[in-house]
Design an enzyme around this catalytic site. Structure first.
Site, mmCIF file in Angstrom:
data_model
loop_
_atom_site.group_PDB
_atom_site.id
_atom_site.type_symbol
_atom_site.label_atom_id
_atom_site.label_comp_id
_atom_site.label_asym_id
_atom_site.label_seq_id
_atom_site.Cartn_x
_atom_site.Cartn_y
_atom_site.Cartn_z
ATOM 1 N N GLU A 46 -20.812 4.479 -13.727
ATOM 2 C CA GLU A 46 -19.655 5.727 -14.225
ATOM 3 C C GLU A 46 -19.234 5.432 -15.520
ATOM 4 O OE1 GLU A 46 -15.959 7.059 -12.293
ATOM 5 O OE2 GLU A 46 -17.254 8.079 -10.914
ATOM 6 N N HIS A 104 -2.413 8.482 0.990
ATOM 7 C CA HIS A 104 -2.802 7.101 0.366
ATOM 8 C C HIS A 104 -1.593 6.328 0.841
ATOM 9 C CE1 HIS A 104 -3.335 4.385 -2.884
ATOM 10 N NE2 HIS A 104 -4.554 5.030 -3.155
ATOM 11 N N ARG A 149 -0.832 7.810 -10.469
ATOM 12 C CA ARG A 149 0.680 7.272 -11.058
ATOM 13 C C ARG A 149 0.991 8.210 -11.919
ATOM 14 N NH1 ARG A 149 1.069 1.231 -10.591
ATOM 15 N NH2 ARG A 149 -0.673 0.651 -8.987
ATOM 16 N N GLU A 196 -5.972 4.641 -15.930
ATOM 17 C CA GLU A 196 -7.533 4.853 -15.976
ATOM 18 C C GLU A 196 -8.107 5.063 -17.160
ATOM 19 O OE1 GLU A 196 -5.082 6.347 -13.975
ATOM 20 O OE2 GLU A 196 -5.683 5.215 -11.989
ATOM 21 N N ASP A 213 -12.844 2.966 -13.545
ATOM 22 C CA ASP A 213 -11.656 2.998 -14.474
ATOM 23 C C ASP A 213 -10.515 2.160 -13.664
ATOM 24 O OD1 ASP A 213 -11.018 4.792 -12.753
ATOM 25 O OD2 ASP A 213 -11.427 6.595 -14.112
ATOM 26 N N HIS A 247 -2.529 10.780 -5.348
ATOM 27 C CA HIS A 247 -1.982 9.398 -5.372
ATOM 28 C C HIS A 247 -1.898 9.242 -6.965
ATOM 29 C CE1 HIS A 247 -5.738 7.974 -7.369
ATOM 30 N NE2 HIS A 247 -6.365 8.715 -6.588
HETATM 31 C C1 UD1 Z 1 -5.636 2.421 -7.390
HETATM 32 C C2 UD1 Z 1 -6.171 2.811 -8.919
HETATM 33 C C3 UD1 Z 1 -6.515 4.159 -9.287
HETATM 34 C C4 UD1 Z 1 -7.594 4.755 -8.141
HETATM 35 C C5 UD1 Z 1 -6.968 4.531 -6.816
HETATM 36 C C6 UD1 Z 1 -8.133 4.862 -5.640
HETATM 37 C C7 UD1 Z 1 -5.390 1.321 -10.656
HETATM 38 C C8 UD1 Z 1 -4.233 1.023 -11.573
HETATM 39 N N1 UD1 Z 1 -5.316 2.405 -10.088
HETATM 40 O O1 UD1 Z 1 -4.290 3.222 -7.588
HETATM 41 O O2 UD1 Z 1 -7.391 4.241 -10.380
HETATM 42 O O3 UD1 Z 1 -7.666 6.029 -8.502
HETATM 43 O O4 UD1 Z 1 -6.775 3.109 -6.530
HETATM 44 O O5 UD1 Z 1 -7.180 5.165 -4.470
HETATM 45 O O6 UD1 Z 1 -6.250 0.353 -10.608
HETATM 46 N N2 UD1 Z 1 -2.087 0.011 -0.675
HETATM 47 C C9 UD1 Z 1 -2.007 -0.505 0.635
HETATM 48 N N3 UD1 Z 1 -3.151 -0.705 1.285
HETATM 49 C C10 UD1 Z 1 -4.539 -0.386 0.655
HETATM 50 C C11 UD1 Z 1 -4.328 0.244 -0.556
HETATM 51 C C12 UD1 Z 1 -3.159 0.411 -1.272
HETATM 52 O O7 UD1 Z 1 -0.859 -0.601 1.425
HETATM 53 O O8 UD1 Z 1 -5.463 -0.546 1.289
HETATM 54 C C13 UD1 Z 1 -0.675 0.426 -1.390
HETATM 55 C C14 UD1 Z 1 -0.153 -1.305 -1.686
HETATM 56 O O9 UD1 Z 1 1.197 -0.994 -1.445
HETATM 57 C C15 UD1 Z 1 -0.538 -1.205 -3.055
HETATM 58 C C16 UD1 Z 1 -0.258 0.224 -3.456
HETATM 59 O O10 UD1 Z 1 -0.963 0.960 -2.442
HETATM 60 O O11 UD1 Z 1 0.414 -2.061 -3.868
HETATM 61 C C17 UD1 Z 1 -0.927 0.568 -4.804
HETATM 62 O O12 UD1 Z 1 -2.285 0.195 -4.944
HETATM 63 P P1 UD1 Z 1 -2.859 0.106 -6.583
HETATM 64 O O13 UD1 Z 1 -4.375 -0.038 -6.314
HETATM 65 O O14 UD1 Z 1 -2.140 -0.466 -7.276
HETATM 66 O O15 UD1 Z 1 -2.737 1.402 -6.912
HETATM 67 P P2 UD1 Z 1 -3.399 2.995 -6.371
HETATM 68 O O16 UD1 Z 1 -2.268 4.087 -6.619
HETATM 69 O O17 UD1 Z 1 -3.996 2.738 -4.988
HETATM 70 N N1 UDP Z 2 -11.591 9.557 0.617
HETATM 71 C C1 UDP Z 2 -11.535 8.878 1.892
HETATM 72 N N2 UDP Z 2 -10.638 9.093 2.631
HETATM 73 C C2 UDP Z 2 -9.664 9.546 2.477
HETATM 74 C C3 UDP Z 2 -9.417 10.238 1.169
HETATM 75 C C4 UDP Z 2 -10.490 10.281 0.399
HETATM 76 O O1 UDP Z 2 -12.652 8.415 2.291
HETATM 77 O O2 UDP Z 2 -8.683 9.682 3.422
HETATM 78 C C5 UDP Z 2 -12.608 9.310 -0.336
HETATM 79 C C6 UDP Z 2 -13.182 10.509 -1.046
HETATM 80 O O3 UDP Z 2 -14.093 11.463 -0.270
HETATM 81 C C7 UDP Z 2 -13.626 9.962 -2.313
HETATM 82 C C8 UDP Z 2 -12.617 8.682 -2.667
HETATM 83 O O4 UDP Z 2 -12.247 8.328 -1.393
HETATM 84 O O5 UDP Z 2 -15.191 9.546 -2.361
HETATM 85 C C9 UDP Z 2 -11.629 9.137 -3.638
HETATM 86 O O6 UDP Z 2 -10.806 8.011 -3.675
HETATM 87 P P1 UDP Z 2 -9.399 8.230 -4.161
HETATM 88 O O7 UDP Z 2 -8.972 9.621 -4.420
HETATM 89 O O8 UDP Z 2 -8.419 7.096 -3.771
HETATM 90 O O9 UDP Z 2 -9.601 7.812 -5.664
HETATM 91 P P2 UDP Z 2 -10.161 8.301 -7.201
HETATM 92 O O10 UDP Z 2 -11.261 9.121 -6.758
HETATM 93 O O11 UDP Z 2 -9.122 9.295 -7.501
HETATM 94 O O12 UDP Z 2 -10.134 7.402 -7.993
#
Ligand code: UD1
Ligand code: UDP
Length: 402
Positions: A120, A248, A218, A134, A98, A216
């Site tokens: 999923e 995160h 939003r 999501e 999602d 994390h």
């Molecule tokens: C995203 C997904 C969320 C998912 C989450 C898992 C969307 C809108 N959100 O949220 O559904 O649960 O990932 O973690 O699809 N960033 C880094 N390095 C990384 C990753 C992220 O610097 O490797 C920072 C960047 O500044 C980036 C920000 O995090 O712009 C947000 O990343 P984004 O993927 O937009 O949103 P998440 O909160 O990570």
């Molecule tokens: N996870 C990881 N390292 C971390 C935190 C979480 O590998 O420091 C793993 C966790 O075990 C799970 C996945 O990341 O499998 C969850 O990711 P996240 O919480 O970012 O996204 P969501 O599941 O909420 O979409």
């Protein structure tokens, strides 16, 4: 007839963890061509996973920007995937879950009339703002998809209620359990790997109760994360806990965690962990506080109680079984529930029963078997490639719709 070409698209950490078993199951077969296309919605947190599972991507759109907005991710993914699909000419596109990558990949495939398989599928809260965005991402992916791989019967029921033909839905279990069990029973079964984990986390006092934290979402950026952190600060002040919070990389999350918790004794704010050490810490935690979807699915298998800092969940199975509890983001509510689990052995034992509502570790094999029952020639058409390809017309009843 050539082997079908399946392109797996993902872009964030959880999608990568959950698609890794599917990619490996596809690549283990000799009758399918498998490609991996990353959007790069995440960067460091994505590479952590692809490296662990040995997944070399065929393409990476590398779209991540610091503090990116939803419009940037959507438009960059849509543009980039359209070009990628034109060149790669998939017979199937597989998406997961999602995220915005999921939604954009399904839409890009639809614009080229490439059938989509949704891994999923069928999770719902019924509230389009919780989780945001999501809930809408998965509804859009579901509306487009031809095959729906539902992790549970509850998720499959959600889809049939939306009018999806039951013949298009397969209940497979969740691939996160495949990934988790591979880590726990193979990667971490190696004594050298375990010794490395002991060394890495030697700073943790074994006499103290470990609370593992992630957050994390939003919808929790506007104050929810700070309120959770305030509860953690109080839990640390007890003196009998160690709190490990891999923060995160989202700048909003970093700001909230560091504002409230920087320098607090007993709180370890660390970088996001590779999956292996994260699994290792989950197995050792007294309790987990999280708003993560994936962690809600993993922890029940490990018998670790989870307090979920959200008001809704699309994963009711573990809540119903009693190993996951929704506590929202009110500081006092989190504190009260966490203290009960720290102090009351009976309350802890009642939640700490290991059970497996999300799968048995064999989901990826079921997904691949079901997918390969379909014949690519039923779907091939000119819109799926940059230059028109001729396709024999599909049997009338086989040109399936979502
Ligand atoms: C995203 C997904 C969320 C998912 C989450 C898992 C969307 C809108 N959100 O949220 O559904 O649960 O990932 O973690 O699809 N960033 C880094 N390095 C990384 C990753 C992220 O610097 O490797 C920072 C960047 O500044 C980036 C920000 O995090 O712009 C947000 O990343 P984004 O993927 O937009 O949103 P998440 O909160 O990570
Ligand atoms: N996870 C990881 N390292 C971390 C935190 C979480 O590998 O420091 C793993 C966790 O075990 C799970 C996945 O990341 O499998 C969850 O990711 P996240 O919480 O970012 O996204 P969501 O599941 O909420 O979409």
């Amino acid at each position: 007839m050539s082997d079908p070409h399946v392109v797996c698209v993902f872009g964030t950490r959880p999608e990568a963890i959950k698609m890794a078993p599917v990619v490996r199951a596809l690549r283990a077969r000799g009758d399918v061509r498998t490609s991996v296309c990353l959007t790069g919605q995440h960067r460091e947190m994505l590479t952590q996973v692809t490296d662990l599972f040995g997944i070399a991507p065929d393409r990476n759109l590398d779209l991540m920007r610091a503090a990116q907005g939803l419009t940037h991710v959507t438009s960059a993914a849509l543009e980039g995937l359209d070009t990628a699909f034109a060149e790669m000419r998939p017979d199937w596109v597989l998406v997961h879950g999602d995220t915005t990558t999921t939604m954009a990949a399904a839409l890009a495939a639809y614009y080229r009339q490439i059938p989509v398989g949704h891994v999923e599928a069928g999770l719902r809260t019924g509230d389009i703002y919780s989780p945001w965005p999501e809930e809408m991402n998965r509804r859009i992916a579901g509306a487009i998809s031809t095959l729906h791989f539902a992790p549970t019967t509850g998720a499959a029921d959600n889809l049939t209620r939306e009018g999806i033909d039951a013949g298009r839905i397969a209940v497979t279990g969740n691939t996160v359990i495949d990934a988790l069990l591979w880590c726990r029973d193979h990667a971490l079964a190696d004594p050298a790997a375990r010794a490395a984990m002991e060394r890495r986390f030697a700073f943790l006092d074994p006499a103290k109760k470990l609370i593992l934290v992630t957050g994390h979402r939003r919808e929790n950026h506007a104050g929810g994360l700070e309120k959770m952190c305030a509860a953690l600060r109080s839990l640390a002040a007890r003196g009998d806990t160690e709190i490990v919070y891999p923060v995160h990389l989202n700048p909003e999350v970093q700001r909230a965690a560091r504002t409230v918790l920087d320098g607090v004794a007993g709180v370890h704010l660390i970088e996001p962990l590779d999956y292996l050490p994260f699994v290792w810490l989950m197995t050792r935690a007294r309790l987990i506080v999280t708003d993560s979807g994936g962690v809600q699915e993993e922890a029940p298998s490990l018998g670790v109680p989870v307090l979920v800092t959200r008001d809704t969940t699309e994963r009711p199975e573990a809540v119903e079984a009693g190993t996951v509890r929704l506590v929202g983001t009110d500081t006092d509510a989190i504190l009260w529930e966490a203290e009960a689990l720290l102090d009351d052995e009976t309350a802890h034992a009642a939640m700490a029963r290991a059970h497996n509502p999300y799968g048995d570790g064999a989901a990826a094999g079921r997904i691949v078997s079901r997918l390969l029952q379909e014949k690519p020639e039923w779907y091939r058409n000119s819109a799926s490639s940059a230059s028109a390809i001729s396709a024999s017309p599909p049997p009338p009843s086989s040109r399936m719709r979502a």
